[in-house]
Design an enzyme around this catalytic site. Structure first.
Site, PDB file in Angstrom:
ATOM      1  N   ARG A  98      18.532  64.249  73.843  1.00  0.00           N
ATOM      2  CA  ARG A  98      17.528  63.981  74.878  1.00  0.00           C
ATOM      3  C   ARG A  98      18.237  63.561  76.157  1.00  0.00           C
ATOM      4  O   ARG A  98      19.263  62.887  76.124  1.00  0.00           O
ATOM      5  CB  ARG A  98      16.573  62.874  74.431  1.00  0.00           C
ATOM      6  N   TYR A 124      17.179  71.775  73.410  1.00  0.00           N
ATOM      7  CA  TYR A 124      17.357  70.724  72.383  1.00  0.00           C
ATOM      8  C   TYR A 124      15.996  70.174  71.943  1.00  0.00           C
ATOM      9  O   TYR A 124      15.149  69.837  72.788  1.00  0.00           O
ATOM     10  CB  TYR A 124      18.254  69.585  72.909  1.00  0.00           C
ATOM     11  N   LYS A 148       8.278  63.822  71.152  1.00  0.00           N
ATOM     12  CA  LYS A 148       8.439  62.682  72.065  1.00  0.00           C
ATOM     13  C   LYS A 148       7.518  62.803  73.279  1.00  0.00           C
ATOM     14  O   LYS A 148       6.936  61.830  73.738  1.00  0.00           O
ATOM     15  CB  LYS A 148       9.892  62.598  72.531  1.00  0.00           C
ATOM     16  N   HIS A 164       6.806  54.336  68.312  1.00  0.00           N
ATOM     17  CA  HIS A 164       8.024  54.956  67.762  1.00  0.00           C
ATOM     18  C   HIS A 164       8.328  54.275  66.425  1.00  0.00           C
ATOM     19  O   HIS A 164       9.274  53.509  66.307  1.00  0.00           O
ATOM     20  CB  HIS A 164       9.165  54.746  68.766  1.00  0.00           C
ATOM     21  N   SER A 198      16.233  55.238  68.249  1.00  0.00           N
ATOM     22  CA  SER A 198      16.677  56.516  67.695  1.00  0.00           C
ATOM     23  C   SER A 198      17.998  56.351  66.947  1.00  0.00           C
ATOM     24  O   SER A 198      18.892  55.627  67.402  1.00  0.00           O
ATOM     25  CB  SER A 198      16.893  57.517  68.834  1.00  0.00           C
ATOM     26  N   CYS A 221      18.763  54.833  64.229  1.00  0.00           N
ATOM     27  CA  CYS A 221      19.058  53.498  63.668  1.00  0.00           C
ATOM     28  C   CYS A 221      18.502  53.365  62.257  1.00  0.00           C
ATOM     29  O   CYS A 221      18.274  52.253  61.781  1.00  0.00           O
ATOM     30  CB  CYS A 221      18.486  52.401  64.555  1.00  0.00           C
ATOM     31  N   ASP A 241       9.038  58.698  62.085  1.00  0.00           N
ATOM     32  CA  ASP A 241       9.401  58.579  63.511  1.00  0.00           C
ATOM     33  C   ASP A 241       8.267  58.099  64.417  1.00  0.00           C
ATOM     34  O   ASP A 241       8.522  57.380  65.361  1.00  0.00           O
ATOM     35  CB  ASP A 241       9.914  59.933  64.019  1.00  0.00           C
ATOM     36  N   ARG A 301      20.948  67.988  63.683  1.00  0.00           N
ATOM     37  CA  ARG A 301      19.645  67.659  63.093  1.00  0.00           C
ATOM     38  C   ARG A 301      19.226  68.625  61.991  1.00  0.00           C
ATOM     39  O   ARG A 301      19.696  69.762  61.927  1.00  0.00           O
ATOM     40  CB  ARG A 301      18.567  67.736  64.200  1.00  0.00           C
TER      41      ARG A 301
HETATM   42  C1  OXD Z   1      14.805  60.462  68.609  1.00  0.00           C
HETATM   43  C2  OXD Z   1      14.282  61.371  67.586  1.00  0.00           C
HETATM   44  O1  OXD Z   1      15.678  60.863  69.402  1.00  0.00           O
HETATM   45  O2  OXD Z   1      13.456  60.935  66.778  1.00  0.00           O
HETATM   46  O3  OXD Z   1      14.317  59.324  68.663  1.00  0.00           O
HETATM   47  O4  OXD Z   1      14.661  62.556  67.570  1.00  0.00           O
HETATM   48 MN    MN Z   2      12.745  58.966  67.283  1.00  0.00          MN
END
Ligand code: OXD
Ligand code: MN
Length: 589
Positions: A69, A197, A206, A226, A248, A250, A277, A370
């Site tokens: 991102r 991406y 998002k 989130h 993100s 974590c 998420d 990913r």
């Molecule tokens: C992020 C995702 O970047 O969930 O938070 O992809």
């Molecule tokens: Mn996320």
């Protein structure tokens, strides 16, 4: 496919602007999706993987400059700058439209435009919201098919309503200097250009489900967060639900799919995943807060995912999954990433598409590579996943990646104190966004990159939601930190499945079944109340260390928080949060 005049106009206008060679409406049928898969394979956009070992799976590589991102190029284009607030990049909507339209003018010449009707939330759920994403990328279509509900049924549920989000995406020329991810909350519109991406281009995620939806939630009385959602089933079969916000990369996916340690599973405890998420949360008929996961799949970070860290996530990726920027194992036409196992393939291609030799020490998969996996693949998917009314929340957890400072877990004193705890979240940055990694930054409620309006108003909204719920029905709010390190920089807490031991304490607190120690920041467990049974190499002294709330460190933290509040929000911050800060400072004296 539809008579909806607003949808038809949006598509018409986009065709006039982008001038594609042709337009394909995505109906959601397997036949159409199969044709697109074949086309993407033929053009090289996607590589078909070993049908025996990874049925229905594909590999995709993004451009080398387009792997995360781009927060610096993400804008909230509200009419007034103050409505975007001090934590977002703002762009005057007139100027933004003008620039974006000039970039999009003729951008799809020689290409096909795909029109994807999609629903965030189960079609027909009272939580659900519809979007139309227009894109020139088959990769986007196939990812949206996994991550959302798409096709004719979505248009049918929309009918003639104008209540849909307009999303326009074009790869254009993938130019970094002309990459923009723009949100127009007042127009229900998202425009994303020059990226491929996921986080920038799967507009349901998002852009819609957090940035636009948080704005909608503020106006309509609900919340877009989130957060993962999980259910903990006890031996009697009762299930309690928890939502948890972490920045993100974590560990949201790992916590959401946790496998309890043996001492718990032997007794009959189970953890069910509702989402990893995003949570949309609103008050239910019984006055409690209910949450749905608006997504239909997982867009998870691959590196570090393995049989031990997250077997459920790994199992979710074994069929009908799209892998992005991982290693291509040419030995058997499968995929590999750092942390999958200790046997990197000998004959392989790295995420950039170059021949890769693991022994040279360079990473083969991008740290933000990913998998896009369908939720139905997940062995621990909750039976409530499709429940249109969501699941009732007993607890909310905030958490970050902090080497020091925050204890393993603490409970806030009440709702407003919990909002304060969320607002002071700070975490080390990760590879999910471009920029430096490992720098501590304030990331309130893990929403810093995702709040679609003024964050001071977002805090007010949290406080307001608390007021609408009776005290005994409010979820209790906690903070966790799995990432405390020792003198050598190694993590002290084992984490992963053992986080169940912390969830157990949290739920006991919610039910008033366990006492706690009051500290200046909130309630911390008594060491004897965290179940350490079966944990080898972890001593009670280690637990004492990570439950410790050091006054001096927290005095410094309180100064930090005050600076953050003052520098960013000044007097726009709700008074309730300054009051909480004063109380914290007083407690630390
Ligand atoms: C992020 C995702 O970047 O969930 O938070 O992809
Ligand atoms: Mn996320």
């Amino acid at each position: 496919m539809t008579q909806n005049k607003k949808v038809l106009k949006f598509v018409d206008d986009s065709v006039k602007l982008c001038k594609p060679d042709n337009v394909v409406w995505i109906d959601g049928s397997e036949k159409q999706l199969d044709e697109l898969r074949a086309q993407a394979e033929k053009s090289g956009e996607m590589i078909k993987l070993n049908e025996k070992l990874l049925p229905g799976c594909y590999l995709h590589r993004t451009a080398v400059n387009d792997v995360a991102r781009v927060e610096g190029r993400t804008f909230i284009c509200s009419r007034k700058e103050k409505d975007a607030g001090p934590t977002n990049n703002w762009w005057n909507p007139k100027e933004a439209y003008s620039k974006l339209y000039s970039i999009l003018d003729g951008a799809m010449q020689g290409r096909t435009m795909y029109v994807i009707p999609f629903s965030m939330g189960a079609v027909g759920s009272p939580f659900a919201k519809v979007g139309i994403e227009i894109t020139d990328s088959i990769y986007v279509v196939l990812n949206m098919h996994i991550m959302t509900r798409i096709g004719q049924r979505v248009l049918d549920s929309l009918g003639n309503s104008n209540d849909f989000v307009r999303g326009l995406h074009s790869k254009v020329k993938l130019e970094e200097e002309n990459r923009y991810i723009c949100h127009f909350p007042e127009d229900n519109t998202i425009i994303s250009v020059n990226s491929g991406y996921g986080g920038n281009v799967l507009l349901g995620k998002k852009c819609f489900a957090l940035r636009i939806a948080s704005y909608q939630g503020k106006n309509e009385g609900w919340m877009a967060e989130h957060m993962l959602i999980l259910g903990v089933q006890n031996p009697e079969g009762d299930i309690k639900y928890i939502a948890a916000a972490f920045p993100s990369a974590c560990g949201k996916t790992n916590l959401a799919m946790l496998i309890p340690p043996k001492v718990y599973s032997d007794k009959g405890y189970k953890v069910w995943c509702v989402g990893d998420d995003i949570a949309w949360i609103r008050k239910g008929k019984d006055g409690r807060l209910y949450a749905i996961n608006p997504e239909n799949g997982f867009f998870g970070v691959a590196p570090g995912t393995n049989e031990k860290s997250n077997p459920n996530a790994l199992a979710s990726t074994r069929k009908n999954t799209i892998f992005t920027n991982v290693v291509h194992n040419l030995e058997n036409n499968t995929v590999w990433w750092e942390g999958l196992d200790k046997n990197p393939p000998k004959n392989a291609v790295d995420w950039k598409g170059n021949k890769w030799d693991a022994s040279k020490g360079e990473k083969g998969a991008h740290p933000n590579s990913r998998f896009t996996a369908p939720a139905v693949n997940c062995p621990c998917l909750s039976s409530e996943f499709e429940n249109p009314n969501g699941v009732p929340l007993s607890a909310i957890i905030f958490g970050g990646r902090r080497a020091k400072t925050a204890p393993l877990v603490y409970q806030s004193k009440d709702w407003n104190n919990g909002v304060f705890v969320g607002s002071i979240m700070a975490s080390e940055t990760t590879a999910a966004a471009s920029g430096a990694v490992g720098v501590v930054r304030h990331d309130p409620m893990a929403m810093l990159p995702f709040c679609g309006y003024n964050m001071a108003d977002y805090f007010k909204h949290w406080i307001k939601i608390g007021k609408t719920i009776d005290e005994d029905k409010r979820p209790k709010i906690f903070n966790t930190n799995w990432f405390r390190t020792d003198e050598k920089g190694d993590f002290i807490w084992p984490g992963f499945g053992d986080n169940m031991r912390v969830l157990d304490w949290i739920l006991k607190r919610c039910e008033g079944r366990v006492d706690a120690v009051e500290t200046p920041i909130g309630y911390v467990p008594k060491t004897e109340d965290i179940n350490l049974e079966g944990l080898t190499n972890f001593k009670k002294e280690d637990l004492e260390k990570i439950l410790n709330v050091d006054k001096q460190t927290w005095q410094e933290e309180a100064k930090e928080i005050e600076e953050f509040y003052q520098n960013k929000f000044k007097d726009t911050l709700p008074k309730e949060l300054y009051d909480e800060l004063d109380k914290l400072k007083e407690n630390l004296k």
